[in-house]
Scaffold this motif. Structure first.
Motif, PDB file in Angstrom:
ATOM      1  N   PHE A  41       0.833  -1.193   0.000  1.00  0.00           N
ATOM      2  CA  PHE A  41       0.000   0.000   0.000  1.00  0.00           C
ATOM      3  C   PHE A  41       0.873   1.251   0.000  1.00  0.00           C
ATOM      4  CE2 PHE A  41      -3.141  -2.914   2.070  1.00  0.00           C
ATOM      5  CZ  PHE A  41      -4.101  -2.826   1.075  1.00  0.00           C
ATOM      6  N   TYR A  42       0.583   2.155  -0.925  1.00  0.00           N
ATOM      7  CA  TYR A  42       1.194   3.479  -0.951  1.00  0.00           C
ATOM      8  C   TYR A  42       0.090   4.469  -0.587  1.00  0.00           C
ATOM      9  CZ  TYR A  42       4.944   1.114  -3.467  1.00  0.00           C
ATOM     10  OH  TYR A  42       5.960   0.256  -3.824  1.00  0.00           O
ATOM     11  N   MET A  43       0.225   5.125   0.557  1.00  0.00           N
ATOM     12  CA  MET A  43      -0.883   5.875   1.134  1.00  0.00           C
ATOM     13  C   MET A  43      -1.422   6.960   0.204  1.00  0.00           C
ATOM     14  SD  MET A  43      -1.626   4.293   3.754  1.00  0.00           S
ATOM     15  CE  MET A  43      -2.949   5.410   4.165  1.00  0.00           C
ATOM     16  N   ALA A  44      -0.536   7.693  -0.459  1.00  0.00           N
ATOM     17  CA  ALA A  44      -1.007   8.772  -1.337  1.00  0.00           C
ATOM     18  C   ALA A  44      -1.853   8.205  -2.475  1.00  0.00           C
ATOM     19  CB  ALA A  44       0.178   9.556  -1.890  1.00  0.00           C
ATOM     20  N   SER A  45      -1.352   7.129  -3.086  1.00  0.00           N
ATOM     21  CA  SER A  45      -2.098   6.502  -4.175  1.00  0.00           C
ATOM     22  C   SER A  45      -3.375   5.850  -3.660  1.00  0.00           C
ATOM     23  CB  SER A  45      -1.229   5.452  -4.873  1.00  0.00           C
ATOM     24  OG  SER A  45      -0.085   6.043  -5.445  1.00  0.00           O
ATOM     25  N   LEU A  46      -3.278   5.232  -2.476  1.00  0.00           N
ATOM     26  CA  LEU A  46      -4.447   4.567  -1.902  1.00  0.00           C
ATOM     27  C   LEU A  46      -5.570   5.562  -1.643  1.00  0.00           C
ATOM     28  CD1 LEU A  46      -5.767   2.025  -0.733  1.00  0.00           C
ATOM     29  CD2 LEU A  46      -4.681   2.569   1.460  1.00  0.00           C
ATOM     30  N   GLN A  47      -5.223   6.734  -1.140  1.00  0.00           N
ATOM     31  CA  GLN A  47      -6.241   7.748  -0.869  1.00  0.00           C
ATOM     32  C   GLN A  47      -6.931   8.198  -2.154  1.00  0.00           C
ATOM     33  OE1 GLN A  47      -4.171  10.809   1.280  1.00  0.00           O
ATOM     34  NE2 GLN A  47      -4.015   9.604   3.164  1.00  0.00           N
ATOM     35  N   SER A  48      -6.153   8.365  -3.212  1.00  0.00           N
ATOM     36  CA  SER A  48      -6.742   8.769  -4.495  1.00  0.00           C
ATOM     37  C   SER A  48      -7.660   7.688  -5.041  1.00  0.00           C
ATOM     38  CB  SER A  48      -5.630   9.074  -5.508  1.00  0.00           C
ATOM     39  OG  SER A  48      -4.829  10.147  -5.081  1.00  0.00           O
ATOM     40  N   LEU A  88      -9.232   5.364  -3.292  1.00  0.00           N
ATOM     41  CA  LEU A  88     -10.429   5.270  -2.454  1.00  0.00           C
ATOM     42  C   LEU A  88     -11.382   6.433  -2.709  1.00  0.00           C
ATOM     43  CD1 LEU A  88      -8.916   4.090   0.958  1.00  0.00           C
ATOM     44  CD2 LEU A  88     -10.173   2.734  -0.718  1.00  0.00           C
ATOM     45  N   ARG A  89     -10.831   7.609  -2.976  1.00  0.00           N
ATOM     46  CA  ARG A  89     -11.683   8.776  -3.227  1.00  0.00           C
ATOM     47  C   ARG A  89     -12.554   8.561  -4.455  1.00  0.00           C
ATOM     48  NH1 ARG A  89     -11.357  13.268  -6.346  1.00  0.00           N
ATOM     49  NH2 ARG A  89      -9.293  12.690  -7.106  1.00  0.00           N
TER      50      ARG A  89
END
Length: 325
Positions: free
Chosen positions: A107-114, A116-117
């Motif tokens: 998991f890469y948090m920045a990519s994961l947030q995008s 999920l958004r």
């Protein structure tokens, strides 16, 4: 309300089918990655190959091995597994832009947030569609075995239409997203117009073909004349209104490509799903019958299409400054 004679086979099919859900997820994720980088051919080739295999497995397991519904389910899950493996292999052998390296999966948090958004609203929308369809199926199940059979067959036949129309929705999301990232506003807006025209043309052609060949298509699935009659009536009633969905599919895809994901989800859930659910509980008890159920589709499409048109003209980017907002 599922007819008792259908329950046992339904349970068997679902138990096996659910075991293959992970394969479906893997294929869809891999195919989406390939389409995002402009490669829409190889996912298509994988689908063509696995669909052919599915037909072959169906014949072998059902006709020759007499496995019935269990054979159909096993054939479906097997082909889903093959498609997942094939698309994963394509990603592993891909170029440096999108090559999948198994050991580096994390998991890469920045990519994961995008992700999920964008993904959570889309998932909620799909869930609402499923809930609405389940509720509609409950009411259909109360109309008799022949109507249930005709409705189920209709879903298989008109899948041809939805595959064609939804492919334009996927294409416009990818194209708008690429140009959104490049800041090419005019190409974004022009692509929506072109895609709408192409989608309308395809929708009218496919609908007309299905309408004209309704009875022969049903006879491919059943020899029961009453089921054929009911099914043909369903197609003749609903198909003329299918063009109304084109606006929803294309504009929602374009808006998602431009990063507007929440409102399209709310419009779809409210305008399509909730209206159908309210229709079933409010109108159907008063005017029961299959035509009342079917009427919920054009009513919900019409309302939602108007809402999407209004939102598109208000919120779809017109200038580069709006991209940065």
């Amino acid at each position: 309300k599922t007819p008792s004679e259908l329950m046992a086979d339904s349970v068997i099919y679902l138990h096996i089918y659910f075991c293959g859900m992970i394969f479906n997820i893997v294929y869809n994720m891999g195919a989406s990655i390939l389409r995002a980088v402009g490669d829409s051919r190889r996912p298509l080739y994988v689908l063509i190959m696995t669909c052919g295999l599915n037909i072959f497995f169906d014949i072998m397991l059902v006709v020759f091995l007499k496995m019935g519904v269990m054979g159909v389910a096993i054939a479906t899950v097997s082909c889903q597994g093959i498609s997942a493996c094939m698309v994963t292999w394509i990603l592993i052998k891909g170029n440096s832009l999108f090559r999948l390296k198994i050991r580096e999966i994390r998991f890469y948090m920045a990519s994961l947030q995008s992700v999920l958004r964008i993904g959570i609203p889309a998932a909620l929308e799909a869930t609402m569609y499923t809930i609405a369809n389940l509720i509609i199926q409950i009411f259909v199940n109360g109309l008799g075995t022949d109507t249930v059979a005709a409705w189920g067959t209709f879903a298989k036949i008109d899948a041809i239409y939805w595959m064609v129309v939804n492919s334009f929705g996927i294409a416009i999301t990818t194209f708008v997203g690429q140009n959104y990232g490049a800041g090419k506003i005019q190409r974004m807006r022009k692509s929506v117009k072109v895609c709408l025209l192409m989608s309308y043309g395809a929708a009218i052609l496919v609908s007309a073909a299905l309408y004209g060949f309704a009875e022969p298509l049903y006879r491919l699935f059943t020899t029961d004349s009453n089921v054929v009659r009911i099914g043909a009536d369903m197609m003749h009633f609903l198909l003329p209104s299918y063009f109304m969905y084109v606006v929803i599919g294309i504009l929602s895809g374009a808006l998602r490509g431009a990063g507007r994901v929440l409102v399209p989800m709310l419009l779809t859930c409210g305008g399509v799903c909730l209206i159908r659910i309210a229709w079933m509980f409010g109108v159907f008890p008063v005017y029961s019958g299959i035509k009342t159920i079917m009427l919920s589709y054009p009513v919900s499409w019409g309302i939602t299409a108007v809402l999407f048109i209004i939102y598109y003209f208000k919120k779809f980017p017109k200038t580069e400054e709006q991209i940065l907002q």
